[in-house]
Design a protein around this motif. Structure first.
Motif, PDB file in Angstrom:
ATOM      1  N   LEU A  36       0.269  -1.204   0.047  1.00  0.00           N
ATOM      2  CA  LEU A  36      -0.062   0.428   0.230  1.00  0.00           C
ATOM      3  C   LEU A  36       1.372   1.606   0.101  1.00  0.00           C
ATOM      4  O   LEU A  36       1.067   2.341  -0.815  1.00  0.00           O
ATOM      5  N   LEU A 153     -10.117  -4.038  -6.730  1.00  0.00           N
ATOM      6  CA  LEU A 153      -9.101  -3.869  -5.858  1.00  0.00           C
ATOM      7  C   LEU A 153      -9.930  -2.361  -4.878  1.00  0.00           C
ATOM      8  O   LEU A 153      -9.226  -2.668  -3.730  1.00  0.00           O
ATOM      9  N   SER A 154     -10.380  -1.768  -6.065  1.00  0.00           N
ATOM     10  CA  SER A 154     -11.544  -0.518  -5.084  1.00  0.00           C
ATOM     11  C   SER A 154     -12.332  -1.279  -3.395  1.00  0.00           C
ATOM     12  O   SER A 154     -12.409  -0.733  -3.148  1.00  0.00           O
ATOM     13  N   ASP A 156     -11.754  -4.066  -2.502  1.00  0.00           N
ATOM     14  CA  ASP A 156     -11.402  -5.031  -1.385  1.00  0.00           C
ATOM     15  C   ASP A 156     -10.578  -3.509  -0.309  1.00  0.00           C
ATOM     16  O   ASP A 156     -10.782  -3.100   0.554  1.00  0.00           O
ATOM     17  N   LEU A 157      -9.933  -2.225  -0.888  1.00  0.00           N
ATOM     18  CA  LEU A 157     -10.026  -1.216   0.144  1.00  0.00           C
ATOM     19  C   LEU A 157     -11.090  -0.724   0.558  1.00  0.00           C
ATOM     20  O   LEU A 157     -10.952   0.102   1.562  1.00  0.00           O
TER      21      LEU A 157
END
Length: 171
Positions: A36, A153-154, A156-157
């Motif tokens: 990250l 990704l979006s 999960d983030l």
């Protein structure tokens, strides 16, 4: 630590080195944190590169965009939350934006202890320029990443931030 593909990134190399000293250590959290940080650094570097020709810094984009999202006016305290700065830093940055004509400060007529910061027309124009530069940087960085991966990704983030910060108190 096994990787899902045969390709290794720099974090894999760092984790392998760590494993030589502490083979029993679960480095899952460290792997996430390192990745990250590296990804954020890459994104920040590219956005800063795009903002530099405008004579703008990332904090300026964050403050002006926060004001725009809020309808143009926020208290200094609300801006602290938006920009994630200390009270001393936010005061200095608001003063700079005010000198440049991008915001104005007024005493809140409903609560004279509060200072309202309002986006000016010139500040809105500046914010739009910055958003355009920011968008170009983000598009370049993510252009080679599969859209399905971007979506994962979006998502999960979002879950990560909800677990760390909780839900948006203003939503």
């Amino acid at each position: 630590m096994a990787t899902p593909s045969s390709r290794r990134d720099r974090v894999d190399t760092m984790l392998a080195f760590l494993a030589t000293f502490e083979p029993e250590r679960d480095a899952s959290a460290k792997a996430i944190a390192w990745r990250l940080r590296r990804a954020a650094r890459q994104l920040d570097t590219e956005v800063r590169r795009r903002l530099a020709p405008l004579g703008m810094e990332l904090w300026e984009l964050e403050i002006l965009s926060g004001l725009r999202r809020a309808g143009g006016t926020l208290t200094v305290g609300e801006l602290l939350d938006v920009a994630q700065l200390t009270s001393g830093a936010i005061t200095n940055r608001i003063a700079r934006l005010e000198r440049e004509g991008y915001v104005r400060r007024d005493v809140d007529p409903a609560d004279r202890r509060q200072v309202l910061v309002t986006l000016t027309p010139s500040g809105l124009e500046r914010q739009l320029q910055a958003v355009e530069a920011n968008d170009v940087a983000e598009q370049e960085i993510f252009a080679t990443i599969d859209p399905a991966l971007q979506h994962r990704l979006s998502s999960d983030l979002r879950e990560l931030l909800l677990a760390i910060e909780g839900p948006d108190p203003h939503a």
